[in-house]
Scaffold this motif. Structure first.
Motif, PDB file in Angstrom:
ATOM      1  N   ARG A 121       0.963  -1.203  -0.242  1.00 20.49           N
ATOM      2  CA  ARG A 121      -0.006   0.093  -0.085  1.00 20.49           C
ATOM      3  C   ARG A 121       0.960   1.232   0.156  1.00 20.49           C
ATOM      4  O   ARG A 121       2.082   1.056   0.236  1.00 20.49           O
ATOM      5  N   THR A 144      -5.929   4.942  -2.287  1.00 24.27           N
ATOM      6  CA  THR A 144      -5.761   4.572  -3.542  1.00 24.27           C
ATOM      7  C   THR A 144      -6.557   3.524  -4.056  1.00 24.27           C
ATOM      8  O   THR A 144      -6.256   2.646  -4.978  1.00 24.27           O
ATOM      9  N   ALA A 157      -1.309  -0.553  -4.141  1.00 27.55           N
ATOM     10  CA  ALA A 157      -0.792   0.515  -4.988  1.00 27.55           C
ATOM     11  C   ALA A 157       0.816   0.748  -4.486  1.00 27.55           C
ATOM     12  O   ALA A 157       1.175   0.826  -3.511  1.00 27.55           O
ATOM     13  N   GLY A 175      -1.357   0.460  -9.756  1.00 29.16           N
ATOM     14  CA  GLY A 175      -2.197  -0.085  -8.783  1.00 29.16           C
ATOM     15  C   GLY A 175      -2.804  -1.485  -9.466  1.00 29.16           C
ATOM     16  O   GLY A 175      -2.688  -1.652 -10.687  1.00 29.16           O
ATOM     17  N   GLN A 187      -0.384  -4.922 -13.333  1.00 29.42           N
ATOM     18  CA  GLN A 187      -0.633  -3.257 -12.655  1.00 29.42           C
ATOM     19  C   GLN A 187      -0.966  -2.396 -13.992  1.00 29.42           C
ATOM     20  O   GLN A 187      -0.576  -2.481 -15.100  1.00 29.42           O
TER      21      GLN A 187
END
Length: 348
Positions: A121, A144, A157, A175, A187
């Motif tokens: 994160r 996020t 993220a 993310g 991603q």
């Protein structure tokens, strides 16, 4: 006699001046300038500050280096260490140092455990003083993407970068579409508006997915490491694609087609690439940041490259001057092999 002395002094001054100019023009450096990955540099009041995680991919701290020269890394000073427990207790990745309103902010990714790297994160630190190498306080996790089923409440993220477009502050990052039980998950690049340097205040908007031939073909398709690059009113996002542990890591580009338009409109961005990629002698060129020479006359890319062809995260840090095309887009050229002499940045 006085005229002769004056002529001699003028001649000597001319010779010394020319010698100084020759010496200045022939100052060289060679890559790599250090080891590590995900290099971030910012120029501020005559100094360059390089922000990195301490050690390898399993890092638990963040350091800041200070140097008057872009080509020479200063001594690392640890400014933050992870807590013993919690969402950000290990796996510190790709920290970035930014300056807003007389405070420094470090954006970073971390996780409670790994591998597998499914817990990453993003958070932000704020300096207590105006010293980038001083003490920082944790401002918490960034929004996020909401996930009520996750203990952090957020979606995976990494690689947060921030910048002003017009008078508004935006965050961009890499993310997942949703949290997963495997790190073999594609991603994407996202953008959102911020109400202040530690608060994302709008819903995220997906700007890019690995959907081009030059972004796919490896073990895991991904977009990551986005960086704002702005000049003369034009706004670019330079990002990394393919896989960071392979020689195929490279850079792509998003351009804001109408800088006066809404950056949160994905249709207002156009993709091109690759804009910087490896060669037989320089492998896995990626995760770059950008700065200018000490006199502000040149632009430089600061990136990492792989040290071997084998899969893995052994990387080093490299610098290279780049130019701008007639269309206003950056021209990064071809990465120069290690050991080849390059002229130092103008004004160094």
């Amino acid at each position: 006699m006085r005229r002769i002395c004056c002529l001699l002094l003028a001649s000597l001054f001319s010779v010394n001046f020319c010698a100084a100019q020759i010496k200045k023009s022939t100052l060289k450096f060679t890559n790599p300038i250090g080891t590590g990955a995900d290099p971030w540099v910012i120029r501020h009041r005559g100094y360059y500050y390089v922000c990195q995680s301490n050690g390898d991919i399993n890092s638990r701290g963040i350091s800041v280096r200070k140097s008057s020269k872009l080509t020479e890394l200063g001594k690392p000073v640890t400014v933050w260490t992870t807590p013993a427990t919690g969402w950000n207790s290990s796996q510190v990745w790709a920290p970035e140092l930014h300056y807003f309103n007389k405070k420094w902010y470090i954006y970073y990714a971390a996780g409670k455990a790994g591998p597998p790297y499914i817990h990453q994160r993003s958070g932000v630190l704020e300096s207590v003083t105006d010293d980038p190498q001083g003490k920082y306080i944790d401002k918490g996790i960034l929004n996020t993407g909401a996930d009520s089923q996750d203990e952090t409440g957020m979606i995976w993220a990494i690689d947060v970068n921030v910048g002003y477009i017009g008078k508004k502050l935006y965050a961009i990052w890499s993310g997942w579409e949703q949290n997963a039980t495997t790190d073999k998950t594609s991603q994407h690049l996202y953008i959102a508006e911020m109400s202040n340097p530690w608060t994302i205040s709008s819903n995220r908007v997906k700007l890019s997915s690995p959907d081009q031939p030059w972004e796919t073909g490896g073990p895991l398709d991904l977009n990551e490491g986005p960086q704002f690059l702005m000049r003369n009113g034009q706004v670019f996002i330079i990002y990394s694609t393919r896989e960071s542990w392979t020689p195929e890591y490279r850079l792509g580009q998003l351009r804001l087609k109408d800088p006066s338009g809404n950056p949160l409109d994905a249709g207002n961005w156009e993709k091109s690439g690759p804009v910087f990629q490896g060669t037989a002698k320089v492998l896995g060129t990626g995760h770059a940041s950008f700065t200018q020479s000490p006199d502000g006359k040149e632009w430089w890319i600061f990136y990492h490259a792989k040290r071997t062809k084998s899969p893995g995260w052994a990387r080093d840090l490299r610098l290279q001057k780049f130019t701008w095309g007639a269309d206003g887009c950056p021209n990064f050229g071809t990465p120069v092999p290690a050991g080849v002499p390059l002229s130092v940045p103008s004004g160094e």
